[in-house]
Design a protein around this motif. Structure first.
Motif, PDB file in Angstrom:
ATOM      1  N   SER A 198     -15.344 -54.353 -22.527  1.00  0.00           N
ATOM      2  CA  SER A 198     -15.531 -54.967 -23.842  1.00  0.00           C
ATOM      3  C   SER A 198     -16.776 -55.830 -23.945  1.00  0.00           C
ATOM      4  O   SER A 198     -17.036 -56.421 -24.992  1.00  0.00           O
ATOM      5  N   VAL A 199     -17.558 -55.931 -22.861  1.00  0.00           N
ATOM      6  CA  VAL A 199     -18.768 -56.749 -22.860  1.00  0.00           C
ATOM      7  C   VAL A 199     -19.956 -55.838 -22.588  1.00  0.00           C
ATOM      8  O   VAL A 199     -19.964 -55.097 -21.605  1.00  0.00           O
ATOM      9  N   PRO A 200     -20.990 -55.887 -23.429  1.00  0.00           N
ATOM     10  CA  PRO A 200     -22.170 -55.044 -23.179  1.00  0.00           C
ATOM     11  C   PRO A 200     -22.942 -55.534 -21.956  1.00  0.00           C
ATOM     12  O   PRO A 200     -22.953 -56.718 -21.632  1.00  0.00           O
ATOM     13  N   GLY A 201     -23.559 -54.609 -21.251  1.00  0.00           N
ATOM     14  CA  GLY A 201     -24.356 -54.951 -20.089  1.00  0.00           C
ATOM     15  C   GLY A 201     -25.754 -55.391 -20.487  1.00  0.00           C
ATOM     16  O   GLY A 201     -26.100 -55.416 -21.676  1.00  0.00           O
ATOM     17  N   PRO A 202     -26.565 -55.750 -19.517  1.00  0.00           N
ATOM     18  CA  PRO A 202     -26.246 -55.734 -18.084  1.00  0.00           C
ATOM     19  C   PRO A 202     -25.504 -57.003 -17.650  1.00  0.00           C
ATOM     20  O   PRO A 202     -25.261 -57.887 -18.456  1.00  0.00           O
ATOM     21  N   ASN A 203     -25.151 -57.067 -16.367  1.00  0.00           N
ATOM     22  CA  ASN A 203     -24.499 -58.236 -15.756  1.00  0.00           C
ATOM     23  C   ASN A 203     -23.133 -58.534 -16.370  1.00  0.00           C
ATOM     24  O   ASN A 203     -22.694 -59.682 -16.372  1.00  0.00           O
ATOM     25  N   ASN A 204     -22.434 -57.526 -16.880  1.00  0.00           N
ATOM     26  CA  ASN A 204     -21.116 -57.732 -17.470  1.00  0.00           C
ATOM     27  C   ASN A 204     -20.032 -57.575 -16.403  1.00  0.00           C
ATOM     28  O   ASN A 204     -19.155 -56.730 -16.492  1.00  0.00           O
ATOM     29  N   ARG A 205     -20.098 -58.418 -15.377  1.00  0.00           N
ATOM     30  CA  ARG A 205     -19.125 -58.320 -14.293  1.00  0.00           C
ATOM     31  C   ARG A 205     -18.017 -59.347 -14.466  1.00  0.00           C
ATOM     32  O   ARG A 205     -18.112 -60.279 -15.258  1.00  0.00           O
ATOM     33  N   LEU A 206     -16.970 -59.184 -13.678  1.00  0.00           N
ATOM     34  CA  LEU A 206     -15.778 -60.008 -13.797  1.00  0.00           C
ATOM     35  C   LEU A 206     -16.034 -61.456 -13.378  1.00  0.00           C
ATOM     36  O   LEU A 206     -16.606 -61.715 -12.318  1.00  0.00           O
ATOM     37  N   ASP A 207     -15.588 -62.380 -14.210  1.00  0.00           N
ATOM     38  CA  ASP A 207     -15.512 -63.818 -13.939  1.00  0.00           C
ATOM     39  C   ASP A 207     -16.513 -64.317 -12.910  1.00  0.00           C
ATOM     40  O   ASP A 207     -16.140 -64.810 -11.849  1.00  0.00           O
ATOM     41  N   GLN A 208     -17.766 -64.172 -13.198  1.00  0.00           N
ATOM     42  CA  GLN A 208     -18.813 -64.650 -12.298  1.00  0.00           C
ATOM     43  C   GLN A 208     -18.611 -64.139 -10.865  1.00  0.00           C
ATOM     44  O   GLN A 208     -18.746 -64.869  -9.892  1.00  0.00           O
ATOM     45  N   GLN A 209     -18.240 -62.885 -10.749  1.00  0.00           N
ATOM     46  CA  GLN A 209     -17.977 -62.296  -9.439  1.00  0.00           C
ATOM     47  C   GLN A 209     -19.189 -62.427  -8.519  1.00  0.00           C
ATOM     48  O   GLN A 209     -20.317 -62.180  -8.925  1.00  0.00           O
ATOM     49  N   THR A 210     -18.927 -62.851  -7.282  1.00  0.00           N
ATOM     50  CA  THR A 210     -19.993 -62.958  -6.285  1.00  0.00           C
ATOM     51  C   THR A 210     -20.396 -61.549  -5.848  1.00  0.00           C
ATOM     52  O   THR A 210     -19.611 -60.840  -5.227  1.00  0.00           O
ATOM     53  N   PRO A 211     -21.612 -61.114  -6.153  1.00  0.00           N
ATOM     54  CA  PRO A 211     -21.977 -59.727  -5.836  1.00  0.00           C
ATOM     55  C   PRO A 211     -22.192 -59.481  -4.350  1.00  0.00           C
ATOM     56  O   PRO A 211     -21.936 -58.376  -3.868  1.00  0.00           O
ATOM     57  N   LEU A 212     -22.646 -60.491  -3.608  1.00  0.00           N
ATOM     58  CA  LEU A 212     -22.929 -60.287  -2.195  1.00  0.00           C
ATOM     59  C   LEU A 212     -22.621 -61.581  -1.441  1.00  0.00           C
ATOM     60  O   LEU A 212     -23.047 -62.663  -1.846  1.00  0.00           O
ATOM     61  N   SER A 213     -21.877 -61.466  -0.343  1.00  0.00           N
ATOM     62  CA  SER A 213     -21.637 -62.604   0.537  1.00  0.00           C
ATOM     63  C   SER A 213     -21.697 -62.126   1.978  1.00  0.00           C
ATOM     64  O   SER A 213     -21.446 -60.952   2.271  1.00  0.00           O
ATOM     65  N   ALA A 214     -22.039 -63.034   2.862  1.00  0.00           N
ATOM     66  CA  ALA A 214     -22.168 -62.676   4.271  1.00  0.00           C
ATOM     67  C   ALA A 214     -21.918 -63.904   5.131  1.00  0.00           C
ATOM     68  O   ALA A 214     -22.137 -65.046   4.701  1.00  0.00           O
ATOM     69  N   VAL A 217     -24.497 -63.764 -15.299  1.00  0.00           N
ATOM     70  CA  VAL A 217     -23.253 -63.086 -15.632  1.00  0.00           C
ATOM     71  C   VAL A 217     -23.073 -63.130 -17.143  1.00  0.00           C
ATOM     72  O   VAL A 217     -23.215 -64.198 -17.756  1.00  0.00           O
ATOM     73  N   ARG A 218     -22.766 -61.991 -17.742  1.00  0.00           N
ATOM     74  CA  ARG A 218     -22.514 -61.960 -19.183  1.00  0.00           C
ATOM     75  C   ARG A 218     -21.012 -62.070 -19.403  1.00  0.00           C
ATOM     76  O   ARG A 218     -20.247 -61.166 -19.070  1.00  0.00           O
ATOM     77  N   ILE A 219     -20.578 -63.210 -19.968  1.00  0.00           N
ATOM     78  CA  ILE A 219     -19.155 -63.474 -20.169  1.00  0.00           C
ATOM     79  C   ILE A 219     -18.643 -62.795 -21.437  1.00  0.00           C
ATOM     80  O   ILE A 219     -17.551 -62.243 -21.460  1.00  0.00           O
ATOM     81  N   SER A 220     -19.423 -62.837 -22.496  1.00  0.00           N
ATOM     82  CA  SER A 220     -19.069 -62.182 -23.758  1.00  0.00           C
ATOM     83  C   SER A 220     -20.364 -61.785 -24.453  1.00  0.00           C
ATOM     84  O   SER A 220     -21.459 -61.921 -23.900  1.00  0.00           O
TER      85      SER A 220
END
Length: 729
Positions: free
Chosen positions: A613-629, A654-657
């Motif tokens: 329901s959110v247009p991109g880019p960066n329309n990922r879930l709740d500020q999801q961390t894309p990479l961690s190590a 991050v695109r919230i709405s």
């Protein structure tokens, strides 16, 4: 629905690379003949009749699990369990310097990760960051759901098990002191345990005091639709904080004459947090806020008491009944005084008083029947009742042209839950085991108050679950796992209550907050697959992939309501998330026999998600961390043990709405420690945390037809040094 296939292709390529390294590591092993058959036979014997000492839950449990033992938990001398969890593979902690933040698996926030204490959900209001690592026996990280625990675990479950093992008499005292710029943190921990006939007891107590100061500048910028800057504000903010906490965990075990065992365990936590904060807003362009100069004095006290009795009865047939009855009481009080000034003249005098109580009654039980060969069948229940009462009084005194305001509201929330489950672990062959379970969980919530209509919410979910472990033939070291799950997340009481928490300078970037009684549960279907390779001497390498499809996911959105900007949770369509995790740990001697006593560990997690329901880019879930190590090294030489741990967490926009954007800062945490054992009774532990002094940056923006506004805050990072003297007597 279109799904980008690139993440899946990258996942398969990465898994293939890991598999090729594993195949290389297997070279030199016998590949057939009597030698291999004997090895296989020996391995099968260990799996069926192996002793408890030889059992490794990470390797042998059908359900995928990471277990962090007590030695790993206390290694760095942390005072908060959040600092421990930021080093666990696949786990990230949000917030500045890992404090006061949210625990996340697969990079997902908003309660997708289930946090348990001794297998039970912590009541509302309990602060997990006040839990001292010294009172924890182990931390279990479950990537996929099992029927025995609640299936409110879309991202996974972290079960914190408090100390209960009593093997020998213990008398241990730890005295610690942490110091940094504008930071002091003395601590004390006492551990006592002993046995007396068929009774054993233990007592763990931990006391924490912390004083800190922090400056947090902020910048607010606004642009009209043509791109011309129309707003520029700079905020200087400083705060001083005081924090005191005590954890007490007594436990008594009885072994009765008929072999039954009865265990009584209590956990008491009390803490007090006080803050004095001052902020000044300088408007360089555009209109000034209503209250540009503010002062706030806040005191928060939290008390939590939990006690339970656990009875275990063994039947003559070999079956076992495990029954536990528990109760918990929590009390929270917050007193806040706010004032605003204009050239030294008061323009606002506001007092807010709130207090709440939580009462829980719970019962869990499990009946285990081993009568069928190679099966471990269990039937159980989990039920509880939670009652929360809250009252809030706000009085804004009129000064000058400012209007007066009085708010007196109270509410009561009641949550009743009932769950039943059946599960079976079947050892199909010595190399193949299958876990199957189903759990039904029903929750009924009622919220009533004097300023809103009574709200009701009901949900019930069937969760069929399957996990399987297969140890590949022709090898002692390689195995694969697969899990299929159905999980969910039910809205908590606070998110259902439609009363407002008011912001002084109300705007799209500083909105009020209120709950939404129309929230629905989020449902998810998941699949997890992994490949694991184990070396002799404790080394391992694993690669896992996962996917979740979430229906009616919840997102915090900003709306204009009744003349003010308000942040509210809404169900906002469907989402998909994918993940890849790689992990390895091994002693250096595994590769080189003459190597020094060095242990290495490393992990990397890559996450993708899309929101329909959110247009991109960066329309990922709740500020999801894309990479961690994470990367860690430990070295032992005689009486000295030393090491370091590095944790990396990527960020980005991050695109919230359609209108809202947020930005996560990149985190790089480097911690170091050294332990010197003077003798069996005394040892000294030294530790450095946040060695890189990384700042924490938080940013949010709102865009509509009138233009855009962005607010960015910076929390400076500081290095903390700690020394702990550990004494046994």
């Amino acid at each position: 629905m279109h799904v980008d296939a690139k993440p899946l292709r990258r996942t398969l390529i990465a898994a293939a690379i890991v598999a090729s390294f594993t195949a290389h590591a297997q070279e030199g092993q016998p590949k057939g003949g009597a030698e291999q058959k004997a090895a296989d036979s020996k391995m099968q014997q260990v799996e069926v009749r192996g002793s408890a000492e030889a059992y490794d839950p990470r390797r042998d449990d059908t359900a995928s699990k990471i277990v962090v033992n007590h030695d790993e938990i206390v290694k760095h001398g942390d005072t908060s369990v959040l600092d421990v969890l930021k080093r666990v593979p696949g786990v990230t902690v949000s917030g500045a310097n890992g404090r006061g933040g949210e625990i996340r698996m697969r990079g997902l926030g908003s309660g997708y990760t289930q946090i348990l204490i001794n297998g039970e959900r912590a009541p509302a209001g309990f602060s997990i960051d006040s839990l001292a690592p010294d009172v924890i026996e182990r931390i279990e990280v479950l990537r996929a759901a099992t029927a025995e625990f609640s299936t409110q675990s879309i991202a996974g479950t972290i079960n914190i098990v408090l100390k209960k093992a009593i093997k020998t008499a213990q008398r241990e005292l730890k005295l610690g002191y942490g110091r940094g710029p504008d930071f002091t943190n003395p601590t004390a921990n006492l551990q006592l345990s002993d046995k007396a006939g068929k009774m054993s007891w233990s007592l763990a107590a931990n006391v924490i005091h912390q004083e800190a100061g922090r400056d947090s500048p902020a910048l607010e910028e606004g642009y009209n639709p043509a791109g011309r800057e129309v707003l520029l504000r700079e905020t200087e903010s400083s705060a001083g904080t005081h924090f005191d906490a005590i954890n007490i965990t007594p436990r008594i075990n009885w072994t009765l004459a008929n072999g039954d065992t009865v265990t009584w365990q209590t956990f008491l936590n009390a803490n007090r947090f006080a803050m004095d904060q001052y902020s000044d807003v300088s408007t360089l362009l555009g209109s000034a806020p209503q209250f540009p100069h503010q002062g706030m004095w806040m005191t928060n006290t939290n008390r939590f008491f939990h006690t339970d009795v656990n009875w275990t009865h063994k039947l003559e047939s070999g079956s076992k009944l495990d029954f536990k009855l528990g109760t918990a009481i929590g009390a929270l009080r917050n007193d806040t005084h706010r004032m605003a000034f204009d050239r030294g003249t008061p323009t606002l005098d506001s007092d807010i008083y709130s207090h709440g109580t939580d009462r829980d009654l719970s019962s869990t039980g499990k009946y285990t029947n081993p009568l069928v060969e190679n099966h471990s069948l269990a039937v159980g229940w989990d039920m509880g009742f939670h009652n929360r009462s809250d009252a809030r009084y706000q009085q804004d005194l009129p000064i000058g042209a400012a209007p007066g305001f009085i708010l007196d509201e109270h509410y009561t929330g009641r949550v009743a839950r009932l769950a039943g489950f059946v599960q079976d672990e079947w050892n199909v062959t010595p190399r193949w085991s299958v876990y199957m379970g189903v759990r039904w969980e029903g929750i009924q919530t009622r919220v009533e108050g004097n300023t809103f209509d009574t709200a009701h919410a009901r949900s019930s979910v069937w969760s069929p679950l399957m996990q399987t472990l297969y140890k590949l033939p022709g090898t002692k070291a390689d195995q694969v796992r697969l899990a299929l799950t159905r999980t969910y997340k039910s809205p908590d009481v606070q998110s259902l209550i439609p009363h407002r928490f008011l912001s002084l300078n109300n705007s799209s970037t500083e909105p009020d907050f209120m709950g939404n009684p129309d929230l629905k549960p989020e449902l998810a279907r998941g699949i997890d697959a992994s490949y694991e390779h184990f070396w002799e001497g404790g080394g391992m390498l694993s690669a896992s992939v996962s996917s979740r499809q979430i229906k009616d996911f919840t997102r915090q959105m900003v709306v204009f309501k009744d003349g003010r900007w308000v942040g509210m949770p809404f169900n906002y369509g469907d989402a998909r998330t994918y993940g890849l995790e790689l992990e390895s740990k091994f002693p250096l001697k595994t590769l080189f026999a003459a190597a020094p006593a060095i242990d290495l560990r490393a992990s990397v997690s890559r996450n993708w998600s899309t929101v329909d329901s959110v247009p991109g880019p960066n329309n990922r879930l709740d500020q999801q961390t894309p990479l961690s190590a994470t990367f860690g090294i430990d070295y032992k030489a005689g009486q000295l043990t030393t090491g370091a741990s590095y944790a990396f967490k990527n960020g980005g926009p991050v695109r919230i709405s359609v209108n809202q954007m947020a930005y996560q800062s990149v985190r790089r945490d480097l911690d170091m420690y050294a332990l010197w054992k003077f003798n069996p009774q005394y040892q000294l532990r030294l530790a450095l945390s946040n060695v890189l002094r990384q700042d924490f940056i938080n940013s949010g923006s709102y865009t509509d037809a009138a233009g855009s506004v962005t607010r960015t805050s910076i929390y400076p990072g500081k290095m903390i040094a700690r020394a702990t003297l550990e004494m046994k007597f």
